[in-house]
Design a protein around this motif. Structure first.
Motif, mmCIF file in Angstrom:
data_model
loop_
_atom_site.group_PDB
_atom_site.id
_atom_site.type_symbol
_atom_site.label_atom_id
_atom_site.label_comp_id
_atom_site.label_asym_id
_atom_site.label_seq_id
_atom_site.Cartn_x
_atom_site.Cartn_y
_atom_site.Cartn_z
ATOM 1 N N ALA A 18 46.483 29.779 122.843
ATOM 2 C CA ALA A 18 44.911 30.154 123.545
ATOM 3 C C ALA A 18 44.239 30.714 122.414
ATOM 4 N N LEU A 21 40.466 30.105 122.391
ATOM 5 C CA LEU A 21 39.754 30.841 123.413
ATOM 6 C C LEU A 21 39.428 32.229 123.193
ATOM 7 N N TYR A 52 36.256 29.809 130.001
ATOM 8 C CA TYR A 52 37.866 29.878 130.601
ATOM 9 C C TYR A 52 38.231 28.476 131.348
ATOM 10 N N TRP A 55 38.895 25.940 129.049
ATOM 11 C CA TRP A 55 40.183 25.765 128.720
ATOM 12 C C TRP A 55 41.187 25.528 129.792
ATOM 13 N N LYS A 59 43.745 22.293 129.263
ATOM 14 C CA LYS A 59 45.226 22.702 129.576
ATOM 15 C C LYS A 59 45.967 22.094 130.710
ATOM 16 N N PRO A 114 50.801 30.593 126.647
ATOM 17 C CA PRO A 114 49.534 30.824 125.834
ATOM 18 C C PRO A 114 48.732 31.805 125.876
ATOM 19 N N LEU A 115 48.381 32.247 127.165
ATOM 20 C CA LEU A 115 47.608 33.304 127.356
ATOM 21 C C LEU A 115 48.113 34.693 127.265
#
Length: 814
Positions: A18, A21, A52, A55, A59, A114-115
């Motif tokens: 991410a 992001l 958000y 993303w 995702k 990923p976050l």
């Protein structure tokens, strides 16, 4: 609300991270370039929501979270509310239809890691709809979070099952969960304090903060109240919606300034945040926050009260009869624990109704109904200038009600009604103090001073001017120039509007002009220097009444400023200065009997019992004249009959001519029109003959009209002052106390019971305070013993402050 939270570390995301992001968020927050201008706070929040969601949607598609996958991602918290702040947690729920657990775990890892690896704060959970509903049913915080749930990506039917299910479950269970909901809110307020009166407030959890907005939303979802209640057409600051946005804007900029998630506004960041929001400096920001937080806080009070009354009843509770409407004043009743308008009230034809409603609320401690305030805001006309005497009296009743005045004025102010009555209030509303010693905003400080002054009202001969001076002493703040000088001019303007006598207007203006004279002189000058005393006396034009008022106002002002401002040292210095000034000034004139009209003397000479009733100067005031054979107990009987018929004595003059007493009363009916003079005469004859138990009937009436557990208690201790006269054996007793039902009747009975003869009397009621002067013939015997007996008898019938609880006990109220 989630089952886990991780900010960083752990395994790498198997299918990409991410980082993009995070980079996009950074560009949004920094801005400042020609192609990327700095966004305002609201635009930042909306852009972050879009970022958000984009993303997560991409995702989700990458991981196979599609419409028929049996999986969905639901946002709660800031993203669920579309209020994403720069560094707030990302609160997500991965819902599944109880499919293959290995597949669900794999998707969850690929979504969360990923976050985590991008150092994005994540509060996450993986549940079926049934599991999520069970969590919401057992955990209040989780339930409140899921009420904000919003579908992001995947199987929308699955998301809707949760969203509709948790809301239905909340509505059905609100009756058993309401007390817990209120208890959690009160515990949070206790921990975090009130935003409006904190130097470094918690914007999220403090009283009047963003959590309270969410509380209102939860009550609205339960269908118990409106999420955005209307506060009236003249509400300051733009109402609840604007307050919500301002709080969000300040918290957004707080995140940007701090570079991380933060709820508490630090003093060192206030100037920068105020500038970024184009509000001004830290004082302007504090004023904006105070206004917003107090609007939210008042809305929550109304919301919780409305919700409590709207809770569905079951079983025997359904069989309870409707709450009784108990009269409180003309056009004002109590209903279901609130002050409301009577059914026959006509706000559009009754300009003084707003003040009567507020006075009843302050005296009883009952809140004013939001519906009533809205109705008054829409229909009540402006008071004509100068105000009618009835309106001024109701204002004085409001100001003399002790701590109850604060919540009453706050409710009027938050709904725009106080500003109509006192337009000058706008300059001090939510105005922050400029020094740390002050606890409150200027407007709240004025209300606190009024409350403290009511407890000291019996120290002065003019409690009405003390109350008004307490309300207006800092009214000049927030304007250019010395606030004492500016305030004195405003006090003159306001005094004329209220309809005060010119001499009283001058005294009120002088109180505001010189409200700092005594404390400043006492703490900074040599009190043994005669020039110091002479300068103060000359500044006050040698007026002992003004000196008395300023002395008491100085104490109330100091007590209302903050802890430790008033103490023995300061009290002794000011007291010493006042004693020296009083010695230099002329003494007060003694009370004297009023002159009697010639036509009344003729009737008195004729003998018999006469009762006349005529219209007074005000719309609701009347003059009752009683002429009857002079005998012990007559004054008590006459005043008792008036009280029995709900006639409140505003002033009275009592005298004797030959064998007849001539008593004149200025009265106002508590409700409706006064009774016929003939009925009053018949009742008086019965009372004189002993056929009417006035003490018993008045005691019953007081029990019926007194709010439970409050009793006939006073804010201030009563005060008795003795003065000699030129006639041997006669003295003047001046009583300063608070009013109660039938007080004059009780006083006269107490004096008669002591065997003293009332030669004449002058009675004045100012709001809820009375200043009664009696010329007493003590007769033969020990003068000191007779005085002590009179004092004991009088103190048994006048209201006194409630007894303090024993040491070690504490009382609390909800």
């Amino acid at each position: 609300m989630g089952s886990g939270s991780r900010e960083a570390g752990g395994a790498k995301a198997p299918n990409g991270g991410a980082a993009g992001l995070v980079q996009a968020r950074k560009q949004l927050l920094e801005g400042g370039m020609p192609r990327n201008p700095r966004l305002d706070a609201e635009s930042v929040r909306l852009a972050l929501v879009d970022l958000y969601e984009l993303w997560l949607t991409n995702k989700g598609a990458e991981l196979g979270i599609t419409t028929d996958s049996g999986l969905s991602v639901v946002a709660v918290g800031g993203l669920g509310r579309r209020e994403m702040l720069p560094y707030s947690d990302l609160d997500l729920v991965l819902l599944h239809d109880d499919g293959a657990s290995a597949r669900v775990a794999e998707v969850a890892d690929q979504l969360w890691y990923p976050l985590w690896d991008a150092h994005i704060k994540l509060d996450h959970s993986v549940r079926t709809v049934a599991q999520a509903l069970q969590v919401a049913d057992n955990d209040m915080i989780a339930a409140l979070g899921m009420l904000e749930a919003r579908h992001i990506v995947g199987d929308e039917e699955l998301s809707n099952l949760l969203i509709s299910g948790v809301r239905r479950q909340w509505r059905n269970g609100i009756r058993r969960r309401f007390d817990e909901l209120v208890g959690q809110a009160e515990a949070r307020w206790q921990r975090s304090g009130a935003i409006a009166h904190r130097a470094e407030p918690d914007l999220k959890n403090g009283r009047g903060g963003l959590r309270d907005i969410q509380l209102l939303d939860a009550l609205a979802i339960a269908q118990l109240t409106d999420a955005m209640p209307g506060l009236g057409p003249d509400v300051p600051g733009g109402g609840l919606k604007q307050a919500h946005r301002r709080l969000l804007d300040v918290r957004t900029e707080l995140h940007r300034v701090a570079g991380r998630g933060r709820d508490q506004l630090r003093a060192q960041d206030a100037d920068e945040i105020g500038a970024a929001l184009r509000i001004g400096d830290r004082f302007d920001l504090a004023r904006t926050l105070s206004d917003s937080a107090r609007t939210v806080s008042y809305s929550v009070e109304v919301g919780l009260r409305t919700a409590a009354n709207a809770l569905p009843r079951r079983g025997l509770a359904k069989l309870r009869r409707m709450p009784v409407r108990r009269p409180l004043d003309e056009g004002v009743v109590e209903h279901a624990g609130e002050v409301v308008l009577a059914r026959d009230a006509r706000p559009q034809r009754d300009p003084g109704l707003t003040l009567r409603v507020a006075a009843a609320s302050a005296q009883t401690g009952l809140p004013m109904s939001a519906t009533t305030l809205a109705q008054l805001g829409e229909q009540a006309p402006e008071l004509r200038e100068p105000w009618p005497k009835d309106a001024l009296n109701d204002l004085l009743v409001l100001l003399g009600a002790g701590r109850g005045v604060i919540s009453a004025i706050e409710a009027l102010d938050r709904t725009g009604l106080w500003g109509r009555l006192l337009p000058e209030w706008g300059a001090v509303r939510d105005l922050p103090p400029r020094d740390a010693v002050h606890t409150w905003t200027v407007d709240r400080h004025l209300m606190e001073t009024v409350a403290y002054a009511s407890a000291l009202s019996t120290r002065v001969a003019r409690p009405d001017l003390l109350a008004l001076g307490a309300l207006l002493h800092d009214i000049g703040k927030g304007r250019q120039g010395d606030h004492s000088i500016v305030g004195a001019d405003l006090a003159t303007q306001i005094g004329n509007r209220l309809g005060l006598w010119p001499s009283d207007v001058r005294t009120l203006s002088a109180m505001v002009r010189h409200h700092l004279l005594l404390p400043d002189t006492a703490t900074r000058r040599d009190l043994s220097d005669p020039e110091t005393v002479r300068a103060v006396s000359e500044a006050l034009d040698g007026d002992p009444q003004l000196l008395e008022l300023l002395h008491t106002l100085a104490e109330a002002d100091s007590l209302a400023t903050g802890p430790g401002v008033w103490g023995e040292w300061k009290a002794s210095l000011i007291g010493d200065l006042v004693r020296r000034c009083r010695a230099m000034m002329a003494g007060d004139e003694l009370p004297s009997p009023a002159e009697v009209a010639p036509e009344l003397l003729v009737k008195a000479a004729a003998g018999g019992v006469h009762v006349e009733l005529t219209q007074g100067e005000g719309k609701f005031t009347h003059v009752v004249t009683v002429i009857a054979p002079d005998a012990p107990g007559l004054l008590s009987d006459a005043a008792g009959v008036l009280a029995l018929h709900s006639l409140r004595v505003l002033s009275a003059s009592v005298g004797v001519h030959g064998d007849s007493a001539i008593d004149t009363f200025v009265v106002t009916p508590k409700f409706g029109d006064p009774p016929d003079a003939g009925l009053l005469r018949q009742e008086l004859i019965r009372a004189i003959a002993g056929d009417l138990d006035l003490p018993g009937v008045l005691a019953k009436r007081e029990r019926e009209t007194t709010v439970a557990d409050r009793g006939p208690y006073a804010q201030a201790e009563p005060r008795l002052l003795w003065s000699p006269t030129a006639t041997e054996g006669q003295v003047i007793l001046e009583l300063r106390a608070e009013d109660r039902i039938g007080l004059l009747s009780r006083l006269a009975a107490a004096l008669a019971g002591c065997g003293v003869n009332v030669r004449w009397a002058k009675v004045v009621t100012m709001g809820s305070a009375v200043v009664d002067s009696f010329c007493l013939d003590l007769g033969q015997g020990d003068d000191q013993q007779r005085r002590e007996a009179v004092e004991k008898a009088v103190l048994q019938v006048v209201p006194r402050p409630a007894p303090k609880p024993p040491e070690g006990n504490s009382a609390s109220s909800v």
